[in-house]
Design a protein around this motif. Structure first.
Motif, mmCIF file in Angstrom:
data_model
loop_
_atom_site.group_PDB
_atom_site.id
_atom_site.type_symbol
_atom_site.label_atom_id
_atom_site.label_comp_id
_atom_site.label_asym_id
_atom_site.label_seq_id
_atom_site.Cartn_x
_atom_site.Cartn_y
_atom_site.Cartn_z
ATOM 1 N N ASP A 153 0.960 -1.449 0.196
ATOM 2 C CA ASP A 153 -0.179 0.286 0.160
ATOM 3 C C ASP A 153 0.972 1.307 -0.322
ATOM 4 O O ASP A 153 1.875 1.327 0.245
ATOM 5 C CB ASP A 153 -1.002 -0.248 1.130
ATOM 6 N N ARG A 154 -0.162 2.297 0.217
ATOM 7 C CA ARG A 154 0.764 3.373 -0.190
ATOM 8 C C ARG A 154 1.948 4.072 0.948
ATOM 9 O O ARG A 154 3.117 4.278 0.455
ATOM 10 C CB ARG A 154 0.301 4.311 -0.384
ATOM 11 N N SER A 155 1.409 3.824 2.329
ATOM 12 C CA SER A 155 2.340 3.542 2.896
ATOM 13 C C SER A 155 3.647 3.349 3.062
ATOM 14 O O SER A 155 5.245 3.532 3.200
ATOM 15 C CB SER A 155 2.037 3.587 4.205
ATOM 16 N N ARG A 156 4.110 1.801 2.662
ATOM 17 C CA ARG A 156 5.124 1.401 2.450
ATOM 18 C C ARG A 156 5.555 1.875 1.377
ATOM 19 O O ARG A 156 7.307 2.003 0.544
ATOM 20 C CB ARG A 156 4.978 -0.484 1.827
ATOM 21 N N LEU A 157 5.118 2.224 -0.035
ATOM 22 C CA LEU A 157 5.587 2.435 -1.161
ATOM 23 C C LEU A 157 6.187 3.578 -0.849
ATOM 24 O O LEU A 157 7.559 4.644 -1.233
ATOM 25 C CB LEU A 157 4.628 3.389 -1.686
ATOM 26 N N ALA A 158 5.506 4.674 -0.138
ATOM 27 C CA ALA A 158 6.491 5.984 0.618
ATOM 28 C C ALA A 158 7.895 5.645 1.416
ATOM 29 O O ALA A 158 8.691 6.717 1.165
ATOM 30 C CB ALA A 158 5.505 6.532 1.447
ATOM 31 N N GLN A 159 7.667 5.078 2.123
ATOM 32 C CA GLN A 159 8.827 4.429 2.819
ATOM 33 C C GLN A 159 9.937 3.983 1.731
ATOM 34 O O GLN A 159 11.176 4.145 2.296
ATOM 35 C CB GLN A 159 8.778 3.311 3.735
ATOM 36 N N TRP A 160 9.855 3.035 1.042
ATOM 37 C CA TRP A 160 10.676 3.103 -0.293
ATOM 38 C C TRP A 160 11.271 4.733 -1.021
ATOM 39 O O TRP A 160 12.309 4.227 -1.420
ATOM 40 C CB TRP A 160 9.896 2.173 -1.219
ATOM 41 N N MET A 161 10.416 5.621 -0.458
ATOM 42 C CA MET A 161 10.939 6.414 -1.346
ATOM 43 C C MET A 161 12.987 7.021 -0.933
ATOM 44 O O MET A 161 13.542 7.480 -1.417
ATOM 45 C CB MET A 161 10.016 7.941 -1.125
ATOM 46 N N GLU A 162 12.534 7.002 0.907
ATOM 47 C CA GLU A 162 13.689 7.016 1.347
ATOM 48 C C GLU A 162 15.047 6.492 0.455
ATOM 49 O O GLU A 162 16.588 6.813 1.105
ATOM 50 C CB GLU A 162 13.967 6.333 2.799
ATOM 51 N N THR A 163 15.377 5.101 0.065
ATOM 52 C CA THR A 163 15.881 4.604 -0.561
ATOM 53 C C THR A 163 16.285 5.346 -1.944
ATOM 54 O O THR A 163 16.821 4.174 -2.547
ATOM 55 C CB THR A 163 15.260 3.347 -0.508
ATOM 56 N N VAL A 164 15.012 5.862 -2.408
ATOM 57 C CA VAL A 164 15.351 6.117 -4.050
ATOM 58 C C VAL A 164 16.803 7.584 -3.555
ATOM 59 O O VAL A 164 17.510 7.153 -2.831
ATOM 60 C CB VAL A 164 14.352 6.849 -4.447
ATOM 61 N N PRO A 165 17.863 6.484 -4.787
ATOM 62 C CA PRO A 165 19.483 7.343 -4.965
ATOM 63 C C PRO A 165 18.643 8.762 -5.556
ATOM 64 O O PRO A 165 18.266 9.005 -6.121
ATOM 65 C CB PRO A 165 20.507 6.746 -5.629
ATOM 66 N N ASP A 166 19.948 9.369 -5.034
ATOM 67 C CA ASP A 166 19.361 10.943 -5.068
ATOM 68 C C ASP A 166 19.994 11.030 -6.470
ATOM 69 O O ASP A 166 20.364 10.115 -6.965
ATOM 70 C CB ASP A 166 21.024 11.869 -4.635
ATOM 71 N N PHE A 167 19.695 12.546 -7.245
ATOM 72 C CA PHE A 167 19.500 12.283 -8.340
ATOM 73 C C PHE A 167 21.281 13.643 -9.211
ATOM 74 O O PHE A 167 21.715 13.627 -8.013
ATOM 75 C CB PHE A 167 18.545 13.381 -9.219
ATOM 76 N N GLU A 168 21.627 12.337 -10.265
ATOM 77 C CA GLU A 168 22.807 12.787 -10.295
ATOM 78 C C GLU A 168 22.514 13.800 -11.437
ATOM 79 O O GLU A 168 22.099 13.558 -12.294
ATOM 80 C CB GLU A 168 23.684 11.453 -10.877
ATOM 81 N N VAL A 178 13.601 15.693 -19.520
ATOM 82 C CA VAL A 178 12.833 16.055 -18.008
ATOM 83 C C VAL A 178 13.438 15.460 -17.016
ATOM 84 O O VAL A 178 14.299 14.290 -16.915
ATOM 85 C CB VAL A 178 11.349 15.637 -18.325
ATOM 86 N N LYS A 179 14.243 16.098 -15.787
ATOM 87 C CA LYS A 179 14.215 15.905 -14.949
ATOM 88 C C LYS A 179 13.417 15.575 -14.359
ATOM 89 O O LYS A 179 12.586 15.489 -13.409
ATOM 90 C CB LYS A 179 15.521 16.988 -14.115
ATOM 91 N N LYS A 180 14.389 13.984 -13.703
ATOM 92 C CA LYS A 180 13.115 13.319 -12.229
ATOM 93 C C LYS A 180 13.516 12.646 -10.732
ATOM 94 O O LYS A 180 15.069 12.684 -10.582
ATOM 95 C CB LYS A 180 13.122 12.167 -13.081
ATOM 96 N N VAL A 181 13.315 14.356 -9.881
ATOM 97 C CA VAL A 181 14.534 14.574 -9.496
ATOM 98 C C VAL A 181 13.656 13.765 -7.996
ATOM 99 O O VAL A 181 12.535 14.274 -8.035
ATOM 100 C CB VAL A 181 14.633 16.334 -9.040
#
Lengths: 183, 346
Positions: A153-168, A178-181
């Motif tokens: 669900d959305r809460s689990r998907l939102a938690q994974w947002m923290e593991t997304v690497p920073d934009f290079e 298009v920059k996906k930041v």
């Protein structure tokens, strides 16, 4: 026609035996024959639950959701080839952008479920999202005992947002993209 | 200790029971050790991985876990299978394996039956497993099993010949079919007047040794010769319908046969249990050293078999037959002729 090799060649059968024996030696004695054997250092594999390999930062592990960017436009739901995204939302009023303006009508998410039992990791939803709400994350440890529990669900998907690497930053000459930041 | 033991007068059935139990324990221990040492560990290292690490220290109890798993599994067979023959086939294979060990000497007296025609008996009894395999393939009522069994039959019979002909060179040189006599001939022998290492026949009969090991590899259906159980074509060949404890029996038989053939090879070519006679160990000492000696040699030779198994890809069926009939058998015949001539000359 290639020139015949001048050196006498080692027969392939013997050479093959040498390859396997050398690999075994390098696995058992990674520091040379005089040091004590250390196969867990010499092996190319890792012992998974105890040791973990960090996946490359742009690995397609799981799809994360940035909730505040989602407008429930349903583009990802419609483009998904195997219909694994479920979105429900309702209209609500948000404060006006400028002083004295009208309150804005926005969609507020009620439900954003992702069925990872169906997902085939094609990434079309990430590509198609115009509001930069979906991101690839290298996180991979989300298996479940029951197949129904793979609907996250959305809460689990939102938690994974923290593991997304920073934009290079893109390399020069590709600024039009298009920059996906993530943040 | 030896005084107490020699004072004991045991009845024939008591002696036989003790020998059977000791033999069974030795064979199963060696087989399990070989499976752990080579199939689980050495092969993993050759592929740059660790192999089983969870069950026991360094995965040493993995085999027990596997056996426990197989015993729990349901015993199933196909609807049209000939149930009696289907159940009997693994037993035939296992019995032919265990009967091989009856004549392999492990010390001056440590042999279950000191047959005058020991090596002949071993080669005859080891080819009994073909019957078990054909029974399995026919009774499974499965075309893959039948194809696998027929391939196994063709292959095992083809490689039985170089096996026998290779051994003949040793038999001519030793002048006996008895395995104990062959061991003593190597222990007491000398090369060019030097008796420091006896005369292990690998030095004079290296052609026979190479032929024997290649034929053993084929008899065991280990990888360059694993056409009968080629998984990409036949799933698992004659084993395809077997599960649970019956499959376990095939598994034990496969690796016990590997140990058995390696023990025979070490007896024929590497001097067996005996150390060179010039080293001057007494018979009493050899009762202890002998079994260890032959075990180490056998385990080393099994290692060679596994090394080859996990290095080479599989032969095609026609290449496999060509190697036996056009390569190994003429070579073995030439070896016999040369050995016989040299035996007469010297």
């Amino acid at each position: 026609m290639p020139a015949k090799p001048s050196k006498p060649q080692v027969p392939g059968l013997i050479k093959g035996l040498g390859v396997t024996l050398r690999t075994a030696k390098e696995t058992i004695f990674p520091d040379g024959m005089l040091k004590p054997p250390a196969p867990s250092k010499g092996a190319a594999t890792v012992q998974y639950p105890r040791e973990k390999e960090a996946p490359v930062t742009r690995a397609r592990g799981v799809i994360a959701l940035k909730e505040e960017n989602c407008t429930a436009c349903m583009l990802c739901v419609r483009e998904c080839p195997d219909w694994c995204i479920y979105i429900e939302a309702h209209k609500t009023l948000a404060p006006p952008r400028r002083e004295g303006g009208k309150p804005r009508v926005v969609n507020e998410l009620d439900r954003f479920d992702f069925d990872y039992a169906l997902c085939m990791y094609c990434g079309i939803c990430v590509e198609v999202c115009p509001f930069e709400a979906l991101f690839w994350s290298p996180e991979y440890e989300y298996s479940e005992a029951h197949i129904a529990d793979l609907i996250h669900d959305r809460s689990r998907l939102a938690q994974w947002m923290e593991t997304v690497p920073d934009f290079e930053p893109y390399e020069s000459g590709s600024e039009q993209k298009v920059k996906k930041v993530p943040r | 200790m030896t005084g107490v033991l020699s004072a004991l007068e045991l009845a024939y059935w008591q002696q036989t029971t003790i020998r059977l139990l000791a033999g069974l324990v030795a064979v199963l221990l060696l087989t399990g050790g070989v499976v752990y040492l080579y199939l689980f560990k050495f092969v993993s290292f050759m592929q740059s991985r660790l192999g089983p690490m969870e069950a026991g220290p360094y995965g040493s109890l993995q085999l027990l876990a596997e056996v426990g798993k197989w015993i729990q599994k349901e015993d199933i067979s196909t609807k049209d299978a000939d149930k009696f023959i289907f159940g009997l086939a693994p037993a035939v294979v296992l019995v032919s394996t265990f009967l091989m060990f009856v004549v392999i000497p492990a010390g001056p007296n440590a042999v279950m039956a000191d047959l005058g025609t020991g090596i002949y008996y071993v080669l005859a009894i080891s080819s009994l497993s073909v019957i078990g395999i054909l029974m399995a393939g026919w009774a499974s009522a499965n075309k893959y099993a039948l194809m696998g069994a027929l391939r196994a039959g063709g292959q095992l019979i083809a490689y039985e010949l170089p096996l026998v002909l290779g051994v003949l060179g040793v038999v001519i040189q030793a002048g006996s079919l008895n395995l104990q006599d062959i061991v003593y001939a190597q222990s007491n022998g000398e090369i060019f007047g030097i008796s420091a290492i006896g005369n292990p026949y690998i030095l004079t009969q290296f052609v026979a040794f190479a032929i024997f090991m290649i034929a053993v590899q084929a008899e065991l259906t280990q990888t360059p010769f694993d056409m009968p159980i080629a998984e990409s074509e036949l799933v698992a060949g004659y084993q395809v319908e077997y599960s649970g404890i019956r499959f376990l029996v095939y598994f034990i038989a496969e690796f016990a046969t590997a140990v058995g053939f390696a023990a025979i090879a070490s007896t024929l070519f590497l001097g067996g249990w005996a150390l060179p006679a010039s080293w001057g160990f007494s018979d009493t000492a050899m009762h202890v050293i002998g079994p260890i000696n032959v075990s180490i040699k056998a385990v080393f030779l099994v290692g060679v078999v596994f090394w080859v198994r996990f290095t080479f890809p599989r032969f095609r069926e026609d290449q496999l037959q060509r190697l036996a009939w056009k390569g190994l058998i003429p070579l073995a015949l030439a070896n016999i002729v040369v050995t016989a001539i040299l035996k007469v000359v010297f």
